[in-house]
Design an enzyme around this catalytic site. Structure first.
Site, PDB file in Angstrom:
ATOM      1  N   ARG A  25       0.842  -1.069   0.322  1.00 42.18           N
ATOM      2  CA  ARG A  25       0.351   0.242  -0.209  1.00 42.18           C
ATOM      3  C   ARG A  25       1.301   1.061  -0.275  1.00 42.18           C
ATOM      4  O   ARG A  25       0.575   2.399  -0.006  1.00 42.18           O
ATOM      5  CB  ARG A  25      -1.228  -0.219   1.346  1.00 42.18           C
ATOM      6  CG  ARG A  25      -1.868  -1.841   1.067  1.00 42.18           C
ATOM      7  CD  ARG A  25      -2.914  -1.113   2.392  1.00 42.18           C
ATOM      8  NE  ARG A  25      -3.932  -0.623   0.942  1.00 42.18           N
ATOM      9  CZ  ARG A  25      -5.342  -0.548   1.768  1.00 42.18           C
ATOM     10  NH1 ARG A  25      -5.401  -0.376   2.755  1.00 42.18           N
ATOM     11  NH2 ARG A  25      -6.435   0.422   1.250  1.00 42.18           N
ATOM     12  N   LYS A  75      15.186  -6.411   3.063  1.00 40.80           N
ATOM     13  CA  LYS A  75      15.858  -5.879   4.153  1.00 40.80           C
ATOM     14  C   LYS A  75      16.542  -6.256   4.754  1.00 40.80           C
ATOM     15  O   LYS A  75      18.363  -4.835   5.098  1.00 40.80           O
ATOM     16  CB  LYS A  75      15.125  -5.600   5.392  1.00 40.80           C
ATOM     17  CG  LYS A  75      13.389  -5.265   4.982  1.00 40.80           C
ATOM     18  CD  LYS A  75      12.302  -4.785   6.074  1.00 40.80           C
ATOM     19  CE  LYS A  75      10.788  -4.562   5.865  1.00 40.80           C
ATOM     20  NZ  LYS A  75      10.028  -4.391   6.573  1.00 40.80           N
ATOM     21  N   ASN A  96      14.509  -0.554   5.786  1.00 39.01           N
ATOM     22  CA  ASN A  96      13.690  -0.265   4.442  1.00 39.01           C
ATOM     23  C   ASN A  96      13.459   0.718   3.878  1.00 39.01           C
ATOM     24  O   ASN A  96      12.338   1.180   3.669  1.00 39.01           O
ATOM     25  CB  ASN A  96      12.463  -0.299   5.699  1.00 39.01           C
ATOM     26  CG  ASN A  96      12.031   0.955   6.680  1.00 39.01           C
ATOM     27  OD1 ASN A  96      12.686   1.559   6.478  1.00 39.01           O
ATOM     28  ND2 ASN A  96      10.769   1.058   6.987  1.00 39.01           N
ATOM     29  N   ASP A 111      10.942   1.534  10.609  1.00 43.15           N
ATOM     30  CA  ASP A 111      10.028   0.603  10.953  1.00 43.15           C
ATOM     31  C   ASP A 111       9.246  -0.023  12.692  1.00 43.15           C
ATOM     32  O   ASP A 111       8.264   0.503  13.145  1.00 43.15           O
ATOM     33  CB  ASP A 111      10.094  -0.835  11.174  1.00 43.15           C
ATOM     34  CG  ASP A 111       9.940  -1.437   9.183  1.00 43.15           C
ATOM     35  OD1 ASP A 111       9.313  -1.382   8.816  1.00 43.15           O
ATOM     36  OD2 ASP A 111      10.582  -2.599   9.101  1.00 43.15           O
ATOM     37  N   ASN A 160      10.084 -17.253  21.564  1.00 41.72           N
ATOM     38  CA  ASN A 160       9.993 -17.659  20.146  1.00 41.72           C
ATOM     39  C   ASN A 160      10.048 -18.759  20.183  1.00 41.72           C
ATOM     40  O   ASN A 160       9.946 -19.640  20.847  1.00 41.72           O
ATOM     41  CB  ASN A 160      11.305 -17.365  19.093  1.00 41.72           C
ATOM     42  CG  ASN A 160      11.332 -16.684  17.862  1.00 41.72           C
ATOM     43  OD1 ASN A 160      10.314 -16.902  17.109  1.00 41.72           O
ATOM     44  ND2 ASN A 160      12.300 -17.790  17.108  1.00 41.72           N
ATOM     45  N   THR A 162      11.419 -20.908  17.898  1.00 38.49           N
ATOM     46  CA  THR A 162      12.945 -21.626  18.650  1.00 38.49           C
ATOM     47  C   THR A 162      13.755 -20.907  19.388  1.00 38.49           C
ATOM     48  O   THR A 162      14.235 -19.511  19.305  1.00 38.49           O
ATOM     49  CB  THR A 162      14.020 -21.210  16.496  1.00 38.49           C
ATOM     50  OG1 THR A 162      13.142 -21.912  15.515  1.00 38.49           O
ATOM     51  CG2 THR A 162      15.066 -21.851  16.927  1.00 38.49           C
TER      52      THR A 162
HETATM   53  P1  ATR Z   1      10.185 -11.676   9.268  1.00 35.09           P
HETATM   54  O1  ATR Z   1      11.421 -11.031   8.227  1.00 35.09           O
HETATM   55  O2  ATR Z   1       8.307 -11.524   9.128  1.00 35.09           O
HETATM   56  O3  ATR Z   1      10.734 -11.681  10.426  1.00 35.09           O
HETATM   57  P2  ATR Z   1      11.987 -13.972   9.322  1.00 35.09           P
HETATM   58  O4  ATR Z   1      13.423 -13.675   9.909  1.00 35.09           O
HETATM   59  O5  ATR Z   1      11.580 -15.212   8.879  1.00 35.09           O
HETATM   60  O6  ATR Z   1      10.991 -13.419   8.985  1.00 35.09           O
HETATM   61  O7  ATR Z   1      10.886 -14.480  10.921  1.00 35.09           O
HETATM   62  C1  ATR Z   1      10.236 -15.259  11.630  1.00 35.09           C
HETATM   63  C2  ATR Z   1       9.847 -14.853  12.621  1.00 35.09           C
HETATM   64  O8  ATR Z   1       7.946 -15.700  12.567  1.00 35.09           O
HETATM   65  C3  ATR Z   1      10.292 -16.166  13.783  1.00 35.09           C
HETATM   66  O9  ATR Z   1      10.429 -15.632  14.853  1.00 35.09           O
HETATM   67  C4  ATR Z   1       9.780 -17.551  13.454  1.00 35.09           C
HETATM   68  O10 ATR Z   1      10.060 -18.586  14.632  1.00 35.09           O
HETATM   69  P3  ATR Z   1      11.190 -19.199  14.405  1.00 35.09           P
HETATM   70  O11 ATR Z   1      12.165 -18.385  14.489  1.00 35.09           O
HETATM   71  O12 ATR Z   1      11.230 -20.514  15.063  1.00 35.09           O
HETATM   72  O13 ATR Z   1      10.882 -20.091  13.248  1.00 35.09           O
HETATM   73  C5  ATR Z   1       8.342 -17.171  13.404  1.00 35.09           C
HETATM   74  N1  ATR Z   1       6.869 -17.746  13.158  1.00 35.09           N
HETATM   75  C6  ATR Z   1       6.888 -17.935  12.052  1.00 35.09           C
HETATM   76  N2  ATR Z   1       5.870 -19.184  11.622  1.00 35.09           N
HETATM   77  C7  ATR Z   1       5.325 -19.751  13.038  1.00 35.09           C
HETATM   78  C8  ATR Z   1       4.266 -19.795  13.638  1.00 35.09           C
HETATM   79  N3  ATR Z   1       2.938 -20.829  12.828  1.00 35.09           N
HETATM   80  N4  ATR Z   1       4.114 -19.983  14.458  1.00 35.09           N
HETATM   81  C9  ATR Z   1       5.214 -19.680  15.602  1.00 35.09           C
HETATM   82  N5  ATR Z   1       6.022 -18.269  15.054  1.00 35.09           N
HETATM   83  C10 ATR Z   1       6.247 -18.620  13.839  1.00 35.09           C
END
Ligand code: ATR
Length: 289
Positions: A25, A75, A96, A111, A160, A162
């Site tokens: 957008r 980014k 960004n 951001d 998180n 992970t």
């Molecule tokens: P972004 O730039 O959108 O932050 P990213 O760096 O890939 O993308 O990070 C995605 C985040 O969403 C991570 O914290 C991921 O958790 P992991 O580090 O365990 O992978 C989290 N995430 C994605 N899908 C998820 C889900 N279904 N439930 C919980 N956390 C999720």
């Protein structure tokens, strides 16, 4: 301002680059800001192949482009391309907003300012002295954590899926805050108390909600999803179901981060409230209102 209306010159060129970018957008938002500032800009939406970002930026610069917004997944690459960048972008290791000088690519990350202004000013839920829970430890969270901490919440937990990533992020940012920052998994949140919960995971994008155990919220608590959507996200629906009184998507953050980019590029600080309203009501177009 460099973009004063001039009939002899084509309007200065800006764009948002991402993949995908069709949903962005930013063109509507920047055209509405340009109307406020009484300037004319050409703001495009450019889909870039993964692996082709640096070349796309170079081509854009060669064609006279003045500034770029950068969205997922570029980014970090944008940050790597910069010759100079702001302290907040350095901390986020992500950019960004780019702008070009003769021999320099400059970068910033707006951001964090975007989410803070939306929560503090638009939603009127001051972050200062709150117990703040941030879900996720990826790029989106890294991009905003520094500015959230500058608001001096009393306690910050980053949770998180992970766990190691949350712990690492908490350790990195601990040096930049007086508040205690805890990095943990979702299970460790059980029975903890918070005032603001921010969803920075990518779970909403697939209609999922992170596995949040039973936690407690103070009066006037806020649940904030960093993504925006015409309908409430899965996280927003979860928050409403949990009884959190204030629930928001990230549309205001999007507009606020764009306003900061606009200020960097044009030296003009637009009013964001009418733009948020126009986007919510669906009356904005890429030609402005
Ligand atoms: P972004 O730039 O959108 O932050 P990213 O760096 O890939 O993308 O990070 C995605 C985040 O969403 C991570 O914290 C991921 O958790 P992991 O580090 O365990 O992978 C989290 N995430 C994605 N899908 C998820 C889900 N279904 N439930 C919980 N956390 C999720």
């Amino acid at each position: 301002m460099s973009d004063l209306f001039d009939f002899d010159q084509p309007p200065p060129l800006y764009a948002v680059m991402g993949n995908p970018v069709a949903h962005s957008r930013s063109p509507e938002i920047h055209q509405l800001f340009a109307q406020q500032a009484s300037i004319k800009i050409d703001y495009q939406r450019l889909q870039v192949d993964v692996g082709g970002f640096a070349q796309a930026v170079s081509n854009f610069q060669a064609s006279g482009g003045q500034g770029l917004n950068v969205t997922v997944p570029f980014k970090v690459e944008a940050w790597e391309l910069t010759d100079t960048c702001s302290e907040r972008a350095e901390l986020a290791r992500a950019v960004n907003t780019l702008w070009f000088e003769a021999n320099a690519i400059n970068g910033d990350n707006t951001d964090g300012v975007g989410i803070v202004r939306d929560i503090n000013n638009n939603l009127q839920r001051p972050i200062n002295h709150t117990r703040l829970l941030v879900l996720g430890a990826g790029g989106a969270v890294r991009g905003v954590l520094g500015e959230l901490l500058r608001c001096q919440p009393s306690q910050v937990v980053v949770a998180n899926r992970t766990v190691d990533k949350a712990v690492e992020l908490a350790d990195t940012f601990q040096n930049h805050s007086n508040a205690e920052i805890l990095g943990c998994g979702f299970g460790e949140l059980e029975e903890m108390h918070f005032d603001i919960i921010i969803n920075g995971t990518a779970a909403s994008l697939t209609g999922e909600v992170p596995p949040i155990p039973k936690i407690h919220f103070g009066d006037g608590a806020l649940a904030y999803d960093m993504v925006y959507s015409t309908k409430p996200t899965a996280f927003m629906r979860w928050a409403t179901g949990t009884g959190i009184p204030h629930v928001s998507d990230g549309l205001g953050m999007l507009v606020e981060q764009a306003a900061e980019s606009f200020y960097i590029w044009h030296g003009y600080r637009p009013s964001t409230e009418p733009v948020i309203r126009a986007l919510r009501s669906g009356t904005a177009t890429e030609d402005g209102l």
